[in-house]
Design an enzyme around this catalytic site. Structure first.
Site, mmCIF file in Angstrom:
data_model
loop_
_atom_site.group_PDB
_atom_site.id
_atom_site.type_symbol
_atom_site.label_atom_id
_atom_site.label_comp_id
_atom_site.label_asym_id
_atom_site.label_seq_id
_atom_site.Cartn_x
_atom_site.Cartn_y
_atom_site.Cartn_z
ATOM 1 C CD GLU A 14 30.012 -16.124 14.485
ATOM 2 O OE1 GLU A 14 29.389 -16.513 13.358
ATOM 3 O OE2 GLU A 14 31.113 -16.580 14.724
ATOM 4 C CB VAL A 83 35.750 -18.307 8.306
ATOM 5 C CG1 VAL A 83 35.754 -16.773 8.726
ATOM 6 C CG2 VAL A 83 37.063 -18.505 7.098
ATOM 7 N N GLY A 84 36.301 -21.442 9.666
ATOM 8 C CA GLY A 84 35.996 -23.104 9.617
ATOM 9 C C GLY A 84 37.203 -23.537 8.937
ATOM 10 N NE ARG A 85 39.176 -27.365 11.475
ATOM 11 C CZ ARG A 85 39.144 -27.883 12.285
ATOM 12 N NH1 ARG A 85 40.247 -28.662 12.613
ATOM 13 N NH2 ARG A 85 38.025 -28.356 13.365
ATOM 14 C CG ASP A 125 40.298 -33.365 10.833
ATOM 15 O OD1 ASP A 125 39.789 -33.826 11.931
ATOM 16 O OD2 ASP A 125 41.226 -32.390 10.731
ATOM 17 C CB ALA A 133 43.178 -34.751 17.991
ATOM 18 C CG HIS A 257 31.592 -32.143 50.021
ATOM 19 N ND1 HIS A 257 30.989 -31.209 49.054
ATOM 20 C CD2 HIS A 257 31.749 -31.564 51.189
ATOM 21 C CE1 HIS A 257 30.707 -30.097 49.992
ATOM 22 N NE2 HIS A 257 31.463 -30.324 51.092
#
Length: 281
Positions: A14, A83-85, A125, A133, A257
């Site tokens: 990264e 690495v992304g869009r 997008d 989505a 619980h």
């Protein structure tokens, strides 16, 4: 983490200082620690400067992103580049139709999903924001309702996101850094899954739930979870933000619980200084 559980050795490279950039600092630090404990190798602040195929394997050249100095090469069988869009609306004829885009190419819309041309709507997008989505689906609902004559509006305050690792990661609302950048005074509650009876019986005790609220109004600003079923648990937090609920509202709601949902309740209680199963600081 799926491939790692199947026996594959995984190394993440990264360029930035942390994995999962953009997520809350508690989530990224927890995720990195948990994944390393599982055996994953994580190299942050590192860039790939080149790749060569040698004897059927890939040899990656690495560079320290800060010092700009070479780092030891790594050899592997497969390389996944993630690495992304990048938006590509160039072939849609938007200019001819008169539809405006921003400098990156995303279609500009208002909160009713209307473009600069009143009869044209856009969702998903191509309009930017979180490329998810379920966000696109909601935008589609809003657009159809407006076309049908309803006075519907898109609210982006509470769009949940999830990362389907093991354990899962989920988030909604502001991160702690975003809230501080907007000058909110915060009260923050955290609750570890290790203190959850249900998580202990499942043998899935890594992670925590974090609830952030405005110190003045008590309204929930963001909730961040890393742990079992985080993608399901985030729904309660999404509803809380949509309804302008407070941390106290979550804290005072009875949760069955033993359940994992109690971690969100306990984190909200901790934000109020009243957690039951951990010490309040």
């Amino acid at each position: 983490t799926v491939w790692m559980r199947l026996g594959t050795e995984i190394t993440i490279v990264e360029m930035l200082e942390t994995i999962l950039p953009g997520m809350d600092v508690d989530l990224t630090s927890q995720a990195e620690a948990i994944f390393k404990k599982q055996g994953m190798k994580i190299m942050t602040s590192t860039m790939v400067s080149g790749a060569n195929k040698v004897n059927g394997r890939f040899e990656l050249s690495l560079v320290d992103a800060k010092a700009k100095k070479d780092k030891p090469k790594i050899t592997c069988e497969k390389v996944l580049v993630s690495v992304g869009r990048k938006v590509d609306t160039s072939g849609l004829g938007l200019g001819k139709a008169g539809v405006k885009t921003d400098k990156r190419g995303f279609i500009e819309v208002d909160d009713q999903m209307k473009t600069s041309v009143p009869s044209i709507y856009a969702i998903g997008d191509v309009v930017g924001g979180k490329l998810l989505a379920h966000k696109a689906s909601k935008e589609g609902e809003i657009a159809v309702e407006v076309i049908a004559g309803e006075d519907s509006h898109m609210d982006y305050r509470a769009v949940p996101g999830a990362v389907y690792t093991e354990p899962e990661i989920a988030s909604v609302g502001l991160t702690e850094q975003e809230a501080r950048d907007q000058n909110f005074e915060l009260k923050i509650g955290r609750f570890p899954f290790r203190a959850s009876g249900r998580a202990r019986t499942m043998g899935m005790m890594d992670g925590l739930a974090k609830v952030m609220a405005d110190k003045t109004t008590g309204k929930v600003l963001g909730v961040h979870i890393i742990g079992p079923k985080a993608s399901d648990l985030i729904a309660e937090a999404t509803l809380a933000i949509n309804l302008d609920a407070t941390a106290q509202d979550i804290a005072e709601s009875i949760h069955a619980h033993p359940t994992l949902s109690e971690t969100v309740m306990e984190a909200a209680l901790n934000a109020e200084g009243r957690a039951i199963h951990i010490l309040n600081k």
